[in-house]
Design a protein around this motif. Sequence first.
Motif, PDB file in Angstrom:
ATOM      1  N   LYS A 196      -2.265   1.614  -5.066  1.00 28.78           N
ATOM      2  CA  LYS A 196      -3.076   2.739  -4.560  1.00 28.78           C
ATOM      3  C   LYS A 196      -2.427   4.095  -4.797  1.00 28.78           C
ATOM      4  CE  LYS A 196      -4.916  -0.070  -0.763  1.00 28.78           C
ATOM      5  NZ  LYS A 196      -5.277  -0.097   0.666  1.00 28.78           N
ATOM      6  N   ILE A 197      -1.663   4.241  -5.883  1.00 28.56           N
ATOM      7  CA  ILE A 197      -1.036   5.546  -6.083  1.00 28.56           C
ATOM      8  C   ILE A 197      -2.059   6.608  -6.439  1.00 28.56           C
ATOM      9  CG2 ILE A 197       1.300   4.743  -6.637  1.00 28.56           C
ATOM     10  CD1 ILE A 197       0.588   5.256  -9.594  1.00 28.56           C
ATOM     11  N   SER A 225      -2.056   1.658  -9.869  1.00 27.95           N
ATOM     12  CA  SER A 225      -3.331   1.815  -9.186  1.00 27.95           C
ATOM     13  C   SER A 225      -4.257   0.754  -9.749  1.00 27.95           C
ATOM     14  CB  SER A 225      -3.901   3.196  -9.427  1.00 27.95           C
ATOM     15  OG  SER A 225      -5.274   3.183  -9.094  1.00 27.95           O
ATOM     16  N   ASP A 268       0.868  -1.176   0.000  1.00 26.37           N
ATOM     17  CA  ASP A 268       0.000   0.000   0.000  1.00 26.37           C
ATOM     18  C   ASP A 268       0.909   1.231   0.000  1.00 26.37           C
ATOM     19  OD1 ASP A 268      -1.594   2.140   0.586  1.00 26.37           O
ATOM     20  OD2 ASP A 268      -2.633   1.192   2.263  1.00 26.37           O
ATOM     21  N   SER A 269       0.907   1.984  -1.106  1.00 33.20           N
ATOM     22  CA  SER A 269       1.876   3.080  -1.210  1.00 33.20           C
ATOM     23  C   SER A 269       1.550   4.216  -0.249  1.00 33.20           C
ATOM     24  CB  SER A 269       1.977   3.586  -2.652  1.00 33.20           C
ATOM     25  OG  SER A 269       0.740   4.084  -3.081  1.00 33.20           O
ATOM     26  N   THR A 270       0.329   4.231   0.287  1.00 26.73           N
ATOM     27  CA  THR A 270       0.019   5.258   1.291  1.00 26.73           C
ATOM     28  C   THR A 270       0.609   4.879   2.652  1.00 26.73           C
ATOM     29  OG1 THR A 270      -2.094   4.280   1.969  1.00 26.73           O
ATOM     30  CG2 THR A 270      -2.149   5.801   0.119  1.00 26.73           C
ATOM     31  N   TYR A 320       3.876  -1.021  -5.810  1.00 24.02           N
ATOM     32  CA  TYR A 320       3.281  -0.002  -4.944  1.00 24.02           C
ATOM     33  C   TYR A 320       1.900   0.311  -5.476  1.00 24.02           C
ATOM     34  CZ  TYR A 320       7.755   0.695  -2.651  1.00 24.02           C
ATOM     35  OH  TYR A 320       8.890   0.505  -1.925  1.00 24.02           O
ATOM     36  N   LYS A 362       3.608  13.492  -4.003  1.00 27.14           N
ATOM     37  CA  LYS A 362       4.102  12.225  -3.453  1.00 27.14           C
ATOM     38  C   LYS A 362       4.367  11.196  -4.555  1.00 27.14           C
ATOM     39  CE  LYS A 362       3.105  12.088   1.378  1.00 27.14           C
ATOM     40  NZ  LYS A 362       2.370  11.476   2.501  1.00 27.14           N
ATOM     41  N   ILE A 363       3.487  11.203  -5.551  1.00 27.33           N
ATOM     42  CA  ILE A 363       3.700  10.286  -6.668  1.00 27.33           C
ATOM     43  C   ILE A 363       5.040  10.594  -7.323  1.00 27.33           C
ATOM     44  CG2 ILE A 363       2.874   9.546  -8.955  1.00 27.33           C
ATOM     45  CD1 ILE A 363       0.084   9.898  -8.058  1.00 27.33           C
ATOM     46  N   LEU A 365       7.869   9.349  -5.223  1.00 28.09           N
ATOM     47  CA  LEU A 365       7.959   7.889  -5.291  1.00 28.09           C
ATOM     48  C   LEU A 365       8.533   7.471  -6.639  1.00 28.09           C
ATOM     49  CD1 LEU A 365       7.296   5.560  -3.421  1.00 28.09           C
ATOM     50  CD2 LEU A 365       4.976   5.502  -4.354  1.00 28.09           C
ATOM     51  N   LEU A 386      -2.459   9.012  -3.641  1.00 31.04           N
ATOM     52  CA  LEU A 386      -1.357   9.897  -3.253  1.00 31.04           C
ATOM     53  C   LEU A 386      -1.518  11.264  -3.920  1.00 31.04           C
ATOM     54  CD1 LEU A 386       1.740   7.524  -3.625  1.00 31.04           C
ATOM     55  CD2 LEU A 386       0.467   8.077  -1.546  1.00 31.04           C
ATOM     56  N   SER A 387      -0.918  12.261  -3.303  1.00 33.18           N
ATOM     57  CA  SER A 387      -0.892  13.582  -3.934  1.00 33.18           C
ATOM     58  C   SER A 387       0.072  13.533  -5.119  1.00 33.18           C
ATOM     59  CB  SER A 387      -0.404  14.624  -2.926  1.00 33.18           C
ATOM     60  OG  SER A 387       0.942  14.333  -2.593  1.00 33.18           O
TER      61      SER A 387
END
Lengths: 408, 408
Positions: free
Chosen positions: B128-129, B152, B99-101, B126, B136-137, B140, B132-133
């Motif tokens: 659930k991108i 995702s 879960d990337s969060t 990773y 953040k993406i 990453l 992410l904002s």
Amino acid sequence: MGMNQTPASERVHISFFGKRNAGKSSVINAVTGQDLAIVSSVMGTTTDPVYKTMELLPLGPVMVIDTPGIDDEGELGALRIRKSYQVLNKTDIAILVIDSTAGKGEEELELIHRFHKKGIPYLIVYNKIDLLSTEKIKDLAMSVRAGEVLVSASDGMNIQELKEKIASLKPEDTHKYPLIQDLIDPLDLVILVVPIDKAAPKGRLILPQQQTIRDILERGALSLVVRDTELKSTLDHFLAQGVCPKLVVTDSQAFARVSKAVPENITLTSFSILFSRYKGELETQLKGIAALSSIEDGDRILIAEGCTHHRQCGDIGTCKMPEWIRNYTGKKPVFEFTSGTEFPDDVSSYKMVIHCGGCMLNEREMKYRIACCQDQGVPITNYGILIAQVTGILKRSLGPFPEMQKLI
Amino acid sequence: MGMNQTPASERVHISFFGKRNAGKSSVINAVTGQDLAIVSSVMGTTTDPVYKTMELLPLGPVMVIDTPGIDDEGELGALRIRKSYQVLNKTDIAILVIDSTAGKGEEELELIHRFHKKGIPYLIVYNKIDLLSTEKIKDLAMSVRAGEVLVSASDGMNIQELKEKIASLKPEDTHKYPLIQDLIDPLDLVILVVPIDKAAPKGRLILPQQQTIRDILERGALSLVVRDTELKSTLDHFLAQGVCPKLVVTDSQAFARVSKAVPENITLTSFSILFSRYKGELETQLKGIAALSSIEDGDRILIAEGCTHHRQCGDIGTCKMPEWIRNYTGKKPVFEFTSGTEFPDDVSSYKMVIHCGGCMLNEREMKYRIACCQDQGVPITNYGILIAQVTGILKRSLGPFPEMQKLI
């Protein structure tokens, strides 16, 4: 794991029908739940019927089919109901699950009507009896008829009884003709020609080849398995040594070459033709092939396959078949293709239907498709017979069946 | 439907690992969801790893394994985690879904450590991108290494890229020895002895028989398939006509009778021995069989099978094996049995392990089981070699492999 190698076509197809709230999935889990390693309810997409292969004793290898609710609503719901009904065409045993707290409604009566119409043996399962009062259970139990069972999937009540009743509905083996055993005697030599091209599945033999070898073994006879490329040398050597095959069986695609390599006095046929006879379809398909001679430009021809992911069929169906037909007829018909479970109920707009051998479909479904065509007066034939026809060796390939030769 | 006949042992095993909330199932559905007819997420029991066979292009036939969350809690949770770890033994390609969060935690690091230890190629996904904002993406994405993918599952982002990366990890064919091709020349005749008893699967041939026929075909040689009961008449007839087989391969169970029927100057072996060599296990198993001569009353022997629902193995394993061993050794050892995926990590209390041919296990798992035994100094052999030993024809069955005869 218990991954079972039995192909879908050889499994008894048991389909569970019912309204969305009838507890279909729970009943399936209760019936199949004796072995957790194999049982895993298949969920996720509720749009399509869900198939699970498993071993269900004492029936043996079965295909359990979970269908969408027959009371689903809206446009999508109607589509799902239609898909449930389509499952009937391949159902050997139908199980109708009814919520006993709700009772039998219109949808259930409609389904029962369809079971009768299609001659499908069925059971009616009244589920959730744990939710009924003792009195109501008594009432229901008094009125239960043969073919009806009261169960509670949630507490396992009567599940064993249900399993036994399902097993008692197992269809008989209805083959009118043997596969090959009546054509040979013990110790006879049968040459099986098995081409190996890139389409052949890696490290194994396709089912019709396995079944033929098996049937020959059961007759106490001998199978000599050879590629098309080694056939001539092999035959020359064996014949020179005084060892003569009783019969040569070839893959349809190699028919033309094989026919040249096999002396006229040796009987030659194809796996397709053996299986067509075995399934009782040969006569229909021989009549069907006649339609090829009256094809005109623009006629619609449906090419139908039973499997979606069998590259070999795909290549033949979508590429080679149209080419062979155009070359043979000199006409330009319009081809349409279906694969897997899609097969149109209405085939009346087609001039003819050409179906694959159907080794991935169970017999009930194949018979249904043939019946569809017959009812609507549309000729139907199969890949193997079409190939034999366009390569000019259909007559020879019917050598073992003189009465069939008269039909063409 | 696209029911695929490829056996489990021939499929690339792709296992998905991750914490319970990582979106493992969604990623599996996204990866496999290109064909709704085949894809059906298998849920229901979360206790056990869930297996789905499917066609995943461009990999071909695969086994997708969904494992319980590696962060599950409580006593049951610990059991589930252990089951997830066990899946590693049969995993050809591992996919770790994060879960990337939440990011990578201890459990993930532990898993990656195990991938390395077992030499399993893996990808880190990773998921659930979409949550992410953008910033953040970007962060990453900047730090992504080879072997890592941002996806995702819910909106399908990068799923195609993930599929391609999975395909790029496909293991090479690592067979050190061919199955049978090096023992024969084009146009050689190989006799395959296939007994048909009630245990033989209806209407088909078991996989080792199919693979052998296929391998012979690919060499341009000839397979003559015959039952044990017709073997002698067949051989007599063929030899009288001057047609001599290069090699006879028999089912292990018929070995004793077959050995009598085949003249000493004709090389004879078994499917078991061919497959044992093919998989690189023959030497180990020949050394393993030596333990039989030192069995004493009360010694514990483990009889292990790869499949749960293959009646033939079951009968041999639980009935015939113990009887053969008691008769041969004159001792009364204690037998224990396992089947399917159960195979003890600790085998040190056993005097020896006798394993089925493992045709339903993939090679990684079979190799793991052998390694378990070797690490703990426990001799391991297989059914076929044991049968050859107790019937006194092991030496003869190694005829094609003189260097192996020296080991016994």
